[in-house]
Design a protein around this motif. Structure first.
Motif, PDB file in Angstrom:
ATOM      1  N   PRO A 172     -33.605 -11.475 -17.603  1.00  0.00           N
ATOM      2  CA  PRO A 172     -34.110 -10.811 -16.446  1.00  0.00           C
ATOM      3  C   PRO A 172     -35.469  -9.975 -16.838  1.00  0.00           C
ATOM      4  N   ALA A 173     -36.516 -10.075 -15.776  1.00  0.00           N
ATOM      5  CA  ALA A 173     -37.865  -9.432 -16.038  1.00  0.00           C
ATOM      6  C   ALA A 173     -37.751  -7.868 -16.364  1.00  0.00           C
ATOM      7  N   THR A 216     -29.969 -11.413  -9.761  1.00  0.00           N
ATOM      8  CA  THR A 216     -31.242 -11.191  -9.577  1.00  0.00           C
ATOM      9  C   THR A 216     -31.756 -12.259  -8.454  1.00  0.00           C
ATOM     10  N   ALA A 217     -33.109 -11.799  -7.830  1.00  0.00           N
ATOM     11  CA  ALA A 217     -33.782 -12.838  -7.076  1.00  0.00           C
ATOM     12  C   ALA A 217     -34.244 -13.941  -7.733  1.00  0.00           C
ATOM     13  N   SER A 218     -34.378 -14.041  -8.825  1.00  0.00           N
ATOM     14  CA  SER A 218     -34.691 -15.093  -9.720  1.00  0.00           C
ATOM     15  C   SER A 218     -33.705 -15.931 -10.057  1.00  0.00           C
ATOM     16  N   GLY A 219     -32.291 -15.979  -9.527  1.00  0.00           N
ATOM     17  CA  GLY A 219     -31.264 -16.612 -10.329  1.00  0.00           C
ATOM     18  C   GLY A 219     -30.726 -16.564 -11.326  1.00  0.00           C
ATOM     19  N   LEU A 220     -30.839 -15.437 -11.962  1.00  0.00           N
ATOM     20  CA  LEU A 220     -30.303 -14.681 -13.122  1.00  0.00           C
ATOM     21  C   LEU A 220     -29.282 -13.788 -12.744  1.00  0.00           C
ATOM     22  N   VAL A 269     -34.071 -17.689 -21.170  1.00  0.00           N
ATOM     23  CA  VAL A 269     -34.513 -16.802 -19.939  1.00  0.00           C
ATOM     24  C   VAL A 269     -33.686 -15.673 -19.736  1.00  0.00           C
ATOM     25  N   ASN A 312     -28.820 -17.565 -17.652  1.00  0.00           N
ATOM     26  CA  ASN A 312     -28.325 -16.450 -18.851  1.00  0.00           C
ATOM     27  C   ASN A 312     -26.772 -16.039 -18.529  1.00  0.00           C
ATOM     28  N   ASP A 357     -28.186  -9.701 -14.212  1.00  0.00           N
ATOM     29  CA  ASP A 357     -28.756  -8.687 -14.987  1.00  0.00           C
ATOM     30  C   ASP A 357     -27.661  -7.703 -15.616  1.00  0.00           C
TER      31      ASP A 357
END
Length: 531
Positions: free
Chosen positions: A530-531, A245-249, A528, A488, A251
């Motif tokens: 993913p959104a 993901t763009a946030s470094g997680l 933490v 995650n 998915d």
């Protein structure tokens, strides 16, 4: 590409680490999907007790995936390795084919740097691991005897040990006369009916499809109940890569199903339990969790040798567990006067059926053919015993697993190449231990002794390619298996081991996976995702 709804956790791999992880997560109320690239073991091909057993056993149950070439296997180029990697891809993982030796690491195994100035200390101690050892021994129907003076006091295993038989008694008596340590074998083998397992018949068929269902592999001990409790197990699912993901997680994971359809299984956390070849294969193909540069490095495979004795007496050595009658840790701890550090475990085995004692392999490189074949067979069958040596394998950054751009599996995912050389330390260790075992066999009364050092086709124990530790610069995952780079993403298999010990790793693979899964559950509210 078809996406599945996001679930709490996706586990990649259904072997011991994946099974105990799924058990802990589902017990905590989490939704779990397990992706297994192989299928269910086919025990209808297990032929122990039939006349054709030795002729067909390796056709269906060969340890080497390059020989077996089952639908769940992937290419492994081991031409540049001193040891051949052996494993099973399918429900239950390599435990389907393990010999079920069940050994706890010793306290010193967690403190190698502190005690001996080599390798690294584990970020946990034996005392941290002890309650998890207790629990997985219950889950895997371990048979044995408490009170081994080489280990701290512990909870007794749930089942009594397999009987020593004539071979075991002969070995125990010899070690007693020498004044050397021995203890009844600890095995993940039921000695009486236990859960879904049945009492061992001692047919020496453990790696080739246990005929009575006594050996504790997760396809029997875990997965039927896990499926009944809501875990979704998807077989013949080849994981290609992780979904960033763009946030470094991450998915979830991309996998190819049995029909060749590419799918995404989305999840709040991803847990890799694909062994020390499969896990770095996925990480390297994904280009994730490798800021340390250590993904795939520090591969450890336990250099392995044996000492075989042939006797005048009939010891009925065609029967018993494979599995171990007994083990010895007499020369396990470091003594620098020997010219090496760390040590090895010995275990005493039955010699098995006719072909296994005549063909090339564990009995020597060339086997025994020619006009005196039947005389040699008559002298060996039932009249021989095998001591094996498992040498501690110290981590080396140059021993590694890399992606192989020249090979792909049936779904187009790259295979791997192994680059591994046995260390001078391990070679000196092997020579010392084989010399001591020659003494034991002479004390047992052997009339002929065969010594085999560094058997190449022996890489059952795969460890170290995604090492755990507190420092992101020198490790891939933290002390509870969380990737330093991807909060995650978790690794719970033997890839995380900082050192290999000198004993069989299955007990510690399972116990450490349970410890890490327990930590994940307890910290779930802070995880933490993913959104």
């Amino acid at each position: 590409m078809r996406d599945a709804d996001r679930i709490d956790a996706v586990v990649v791999g259904s072997g011991p680490s994946g099974a105990v992880t799924a058990r802990r997560l589902v017990d905590a109320g989490m939704s779990v999907v397990c992706l297994e690239q192989g299928g269910w073991p086919d025990y209808s091909t297990a032929r122990a007790g039939f006349p054709d057993f030795e002729l067909v056993a390796r056709k269906h149950w060969d340890w080497d995936p390059n020989t077996r070439r089952a639908p769940g296997d992937y290419p492994i180029d081991d031409r540049g390795s001193d040891i051949t990697a052996l494993m099973f891809n399918g429900v239950g993982g390599s435990a389907v084919m393990y010999a079920a030796h069940w050994e706890r690491f010793l306290p010193s195994d967690f403190r190698v740097r502190t005690l001996d100035g080599v390798a690294d200390d584990w970020p946990v101690t034996y005392e941290d691991m002890a309650p998890y050892y207790d629990e997985v021994e219950r889950q895997f129907a371990v048979s044995g005897l408490e009170g081994d003076p080489a280990l701290p006091p512990s909870t007794p295993p749930p089942l009594p040990p397999v009987p020593l038989n004539k071979v075991g008694r002969r070995g125990a008596e010899a070690l007693n006369r020498l004044g050397w340590h021995w203890w009844p074998g600890s095995n993940a083998i039921a000695t009486r009916d236990y859960g879904r397992l049945h009492a061992c018949a001692q047919s020496t068929a453990c790696p080739f499809g246990c005929p009575v269902g006594a050996k504790a592999s997760p396809d029997r001990t875990h997965w039927p109940d896990l499926i009944a409790d809501g875990v979704r197990l998807i077989t013949r699912a080849r994981v290609r890569e992780l979904v960033p993901t763009a946030s470094g997680l991450v998915d979830g994971v991309v996998y190819v199903d049995e029909a060749g359809v590419e799918r995404i299984q989305r999840a709040q956390v991803v847990i890799l339990c694909a062994n020390a070849l499969g896990t770095p294969r996925i990480l390297l193909n994904s280009g994730l969790a490798n800021s340390s540069g250590l993904v795939g490095r520090r591969l450890m495979m336990h250099p392995f040798g044996n000492a075989i004795g042939i006797f005048d007496e009939d010891l009925e050595s065609w029967r018993g567990p494979l599995g171990q009658h007994l083990y010895s840790l007499q020369f396990y701890e470091t003594d620098t006067s020997r010219g090496f550090v760390r040590g090895a475990k010995w275990n005493l085995l039955p010699s098995g059926a006719p072909l296994s004692i005549m063909l090339p392999g564990l009995w020597g490189a060339e086997g025994h053919w020619g006009p005196d074949f039947h005389l040699a067979l008559r002298s060996r069958l039932g009249r021989s015993a095998i001591w094996t040596v498992i040498c501690e394998d110290l981590p080396d950054d140059d021993n590694r697993v890399v992606l192989d751009p020249d090979t792909v599996d049936d779904s187009g995912v790259p295979g791997v190449r192994i680059e591994y050389r046995t260390s001078d330390n391990a070679r000196a260790m092997m020579a010392f231990h084989l010399a001591r075992l020659e003494e034991v066999l002479r004390e047992m009364g052997a009339k002929e002794i065969i010594l085999n050092g560094h058997i190449r086709a022996s890489g059952w124990h795969l460890m170290g390619t995604a090492v755990m530790g507190p420092d992101p610069a020198t490790s891939v995952v933290d002390p509870v298996g969380r990737a330093h780079d991807v909060p995650n993403l978790f690794v719970f298999d033997g890839s995380t081991f900082p050192t290999s010990s000198g004993v069989n790793p299955s007990a510690t693979i399972a116990a450490n996976a349970l410890r890490c899964a327990d930590a994940l559950v307890k910290a779930r509210a802070e995880q933490v995702v993913p959104a």
